[in-house]
Write a protein that holds these residues in place. Structure first.
Motif, PDB file in Angstrom:
ATOM      1  N   LEU A   1       0.870  -1.178   0.000  1.00  0.00           N
ATOM      2  CA  LEU A   1       0.000   0.000   0.000  1.00  0.00           C
ATOM      3  C   LEU A   1       0.906   1.227   0.000  1.00  0.00           C
ATOM      4  O   LEU A   1       1.685   1.423   0.938  1.00  0.00           O
ATOM      5  N   ILE A   2       0.804   2.038  -1.032  1.00  0.00           N
ATOM      6  CA  ILE A   2       1.670   3.205  -1.194  1.00  0.00           C
ATOM      7  C   ILE A   2       0.946   4.436  -0.660  1.00  0.00           C
ATOM      8  O   ILE A   2      -0.062   4.871  -1.225  1.00  0.00           O
ATOM      9  N   VAL A   3       1.452   4.991   0.431  1.00  0.00           N
ATOM     10  CA  VAL A   3       0.774   6.106   1.092  1.00  0.00           C
ATOM     11  C   VAL A   3       0.575   7.275   0.132  1.00  0.00           C
ATOM     12  O   VAL A   3      -0.493   7.908   0.116  1.00  0.00           O
ATOM     13  N   ALA A   4       1.579   7.576  -0.675  1.00  0.00           N
ATOM     14  CA  ALA A   4       1.515   8.742  -1.559  1.00  0.00           C
ATOM     15  C   ALA A   4       0.376   8.662  -2.568  1.00  0.00           C
ATOM     16  O   ALA A   4      -0.083   9.693  -3.067  1.00  0.00           O
ATOM     17  N   GLY A   5      -0.086   7.457  -2.863  1.00  0.00           N
ATOM     18  CA  GLY A   5      -1.122   7.297  -3.879  1.00  0.00           C
ATOM     19  C   GLY A   5      -2.525   7.197  -3.329  1.00  0.00           C
ATOM     20  O   GLY A   5      -3.479   7.027  -4.102  1.00  0.00           O
ATOM     21  N   LEU A   6      -2.687   7.307  -1.999  1.00  0.00           N
ATOM     22  CA  LEU A   6      -3.980   7.049  -1.387  1.00  0.00           C
ATOM     23  C   LEU A   6      -4.305   8.104  -0.333  1.00  0.00           C
ATOM     24  O   LEU A   6      -3.447   8.479   0.467  1.00  0.00           O
ATOM     25  N   GLY A   7      -5.559   8.568  -0.324  1.00  0.00           N
ATOM     26  CA  GLY A   7      -6.024   9.393   0.776  1.00  0.00           C
ATOM     27  C   GLY A   7      -6.093   8.559   2.046  1.00  0.00           C
ATOM     28  O   GLY A   7      -6.191   7.328   1.978  1.00  0.00           O
ATOM     29  N   GLN A   8      -6.069   9.206   3.218  1.00  0.00           N
ATOM     30  CA  GLN A   8      -5.972   8.449   4.462  1.00  0.00           C
ATOM     31  C   GLN A   8      -7.184   7.552   4.696  1.00  0.00           C
ATOM     32  O   GLN A   8      -7.045   6.441   5.201  1.00  0.00           O
ATOM     33  N   ARG A   9      -8.361   8.005   4.316  1.00  0.00           N
ATOM     34  CA  ARG A   9      -9.552   7.173   4.528  1.00  0.00           C
ATOM     35  C   ARG A   9      -9.480   5.896   3.690  1.00  0.00           C
ATOM     36  O   ARG A   9      -9.736   4.800   4.197  1.00  0.00           O
ATOM     37  N   LEU A  10      -9.117   6.038   2.409  1.00  0.00           N
ATOM     38  CA  LEU A  10      -9.004   4.864   1.545  1.00  0.00           C
ATOM     39  C   LEU A  10      -7.848   3.978   1.997  1.00  0.00           C
ATOM     40  O   LEU A  10      -7.958   2.744   2.015  1.00  0.00           O
ATOM     41  N   LEU A  11      -6.731   4.586   2.368  1.00  0.00           N
ATOM     42  CA  LEU A  11      -5.583   3.829   2.867  1.00  0.00           C
ATOM     43  C   LEU A  11      -5.998   2.978   4.066  1.00  0.00           C
ATOM     44  O   LEU A  11      -5.667   1.787   4.145  1.00  0.00           O
ATOM     45  N   ALA A  12      -6.718   3.567   4.998  1.00  0.00           N
ATOM     46  CA  ALA A  12      -7.155   2.836   6.185  1.00  0.00           C
ATOM     47  C   ALA A  12      -8.125   1.713   5.825  1.00  0.00           C
ATOM     48  O   ALA A  12      -8.063   0.613   6.395  1.00  0.00           O
ATOM     49  N   GLU A  13      -9.017   1.981   4.873  1.00  0.00           N
ATOM     50  CA  GLU A  13      -9.968   0.949   4.439  1.00  0.00           C
ATOM     51  C   GLU A  13      -9.241  -0.249   3.842  1.00  0.00           C
ATOM     52  O   GLU A  13      -9.538  -1.410   4.172  1.00  0.00           O
ATOM     53  N   LEU A  14      -8.284   0.028   2.956  1.00  0.00           N
ATOM     54  CA  LEU A  14      -7.548  -1.057   2.316  1.00  0.00           C
ATOM     55  C   LEU A  14      -6.667  -1.793   3.327  1.00  0.00           C
ATOM     56  O   LEU A  14      -6.541  -3.023   3.277  1.00  0.00           O
ATOM     57  N   TYR A  15      -6.076  -1.044   4.238  1.00  0.00           N
ATOM     58  CA  TYR A  15      -5.239  -1.642   5.282  1.00  0.00           C
ATOM     59  C   TYR A  15      -6.057  -2.636   6.103  1.00  0.00           C
ATOM     60  O   TYR A  15      -5.609  -3.763   6.368  1.00  0.00           O
ATOM     61  N   ARG A  16      -7.246  -2.232   6.513  1.00  0.00           N
ATOM     62  CA  ARG A  16      -8.104  -3.125   7.307  1.00  0.00           C
ATOM     63  C   ARG A  16      -8.480  -4.365   6.514  1.00  0.00           C
ATOM     64  O   ARG A  16      -8.504  -5.477   7.061  1.00  0.00           O
ATOM     65  N   LEU A  17      -8.789  -4.189   5.231  1.00  0.00           N
ATOM     66  CA  LEU A  17      -9.192  -5.337   4.421  1.00  0.00           C
ATOM     67  C   LEU A  17      -8.032  -6.319   4.263  1.00  0.00           C
ATOM     68  O   LEU A  17      -8.231  -7.542   4.338  1.00  0.00           O
ATOM     69  N   VAL A  18      -6.837  -5.807   4.026  1.00  0.00           N
ATOM     70  CA  VAL A  18      -5.668  -6.683   3.936  1.00  0.00           C
ATOM     71  C   VAL A  18      -5.554  -7.521   5.199  1.00  0.00           C
ATOM     72  O   VAL A  18      -5.355  -8.747   5.152  1.00  0.00           O
ATOM     73  N   GLN A  19      -5.689  -6.874   6.344  1.00  0.00           N
ATOM     74  CA  GLN A  19      -5.574  -7.588   7.616  1.00  0.00           C
ATOM     75  C   GLN A  19      -6.731  -8.578   7.822  1.00  0.00           C
ATOM     76  O   GLN A  19      -6.518  -9.695   8.312  1.00  0.00           O
ATOM     77  N   GLU A  20      -7.942  -8.173   7.467  1.00  0.00           N
ATOM     78  CA  GLU A  20      -9.099  -9.054   7.637  1.00  0.00           C
ATOM     79  C   GLU A  20      -8.949 -10.343   6.830  1.00  0.00           C
ATOM     80  O   GLU A  20      -9.455 -11.399   7.235  1.00  0.00           O
TER      81      GLU A  20
END
Length: 258
Positions: free
Chosen positions: A137-156
């Motif tokens: 997940l590349i922080v520079a390419g994602l807004g924080q809300r979307l970054l957090a959503e994708l981060y949670r899904l990866v973990q789930e």
């Protein structure tokens, strides 16, 4: 460049979604065996860990290697002592594919990273469906809300997010997620310029409990030693492994700080 690469990756994922709808790719993802433990594989030790990359091409260097059999390449990496294997799946500029990821995951026992420009839940699900254990997940390419959503899904889905940063502010955003596997890329993805000293300047800004990964600008054992001295727990290596003898190169890189 980063925006263009991300837009292209999302467009290609949308094309795949016509053939394999979201519900089906989710079913495939949930049917996979448990992901391999990347945090254990890359945990700090007395020797630097190497994430070895299957990489045919890049926007900055053009064609690097044909790699007709990515599974064979990955087995060489494992023989050389790689702790994890990165697979470029972006097809337009890096000439990779999810088939490469599937082949690699089936051929090795170490964790496998899907390295791509991930910006949608569909891409995360298809990563797990193809066997990925780690998702970039590349922080520079994602807004924080979307970054957090994708981060949670990866973990789930049982995978480990590798959160990539290029600045102290982006490392702070990674810390806000609770990221445990964090990388700093020496390559500026807006200009593709390299700054090998960026990792060292940012080393103190990493989340305190994160595994520190240095990415890019690794061609010689001295480059690995440079990152290790700056505090890297792991180093991601691509070009040097696909343009030379991967087993000998990996052994030289791993022995640099022995």
């Amino acid at each position: 460049m980063l925006a263009d690469l991300t837009a292209g990756a999302v467009e290609d994922a949308e094309t795949r979604a016509v053939q394999v709808p979201l519900g089906e790719v989710e079913r495939q993802a949930l049917a996979q065996p448990s992901a391999r433990d990347a945090l254990a594989a890359l945990a700090p030790s007395d020797r630097v860990k190497i994430i070895a990359e299957v990489k045919r091409a890049s926007p900055s260097r053009g064609d690097l290697a044909d790699i007709p059999d990515p599974a064979h390449q990955a087995r060489l990496y494992e023989t050389g002592g790689a702790s994890a294997i990165s697979v470029l799946t972006e097809q337009r500029r890096f000439k990779g594919s999810l088939d490469d990821l599937r082949a690699v995951h089936a051929s090795v026992g170490v964790p496998v990273l899907r390295k791509d420009f991930i910006a949608t839940p569909y891409q995360v699900l298809e990563a797990r469906a193809a066997g990925a254990d780690i998702v970039l997940l590349i922080v520079a390419g994602l807004g924080q809300r979307l970054l957090a959503e994708l981060y949670r899904l990866v973990q789930e889905l049982g995978m480990t997010p590798l959160v990539e940063a290029h600045s102290a502010d982006e490392l702070s955003r990674a810390a806000d997620l609770g990221a445990r596997l964090v990388g700093v890329n020496a390559r500026d993805l807006t200009t593709f310029a390299l700054d090998r000293d960026l990792f060292g300047r940012l080393a103190a800004d990493f989340p305190s409990d994160a595994i520190k990964v240095a990415e890019s600008a690794v061609l010689r054992p001295a480059d690995v030693a440079h990152y290790r001295a700056a505090g890297a727990d792991a180093v991601l290596v691509g070009e040097a492994l696909v343009t030379g003898d991967p087993v000998a190169t990996l052994r030289a890189f791993r022995g640099e700080d022995a």
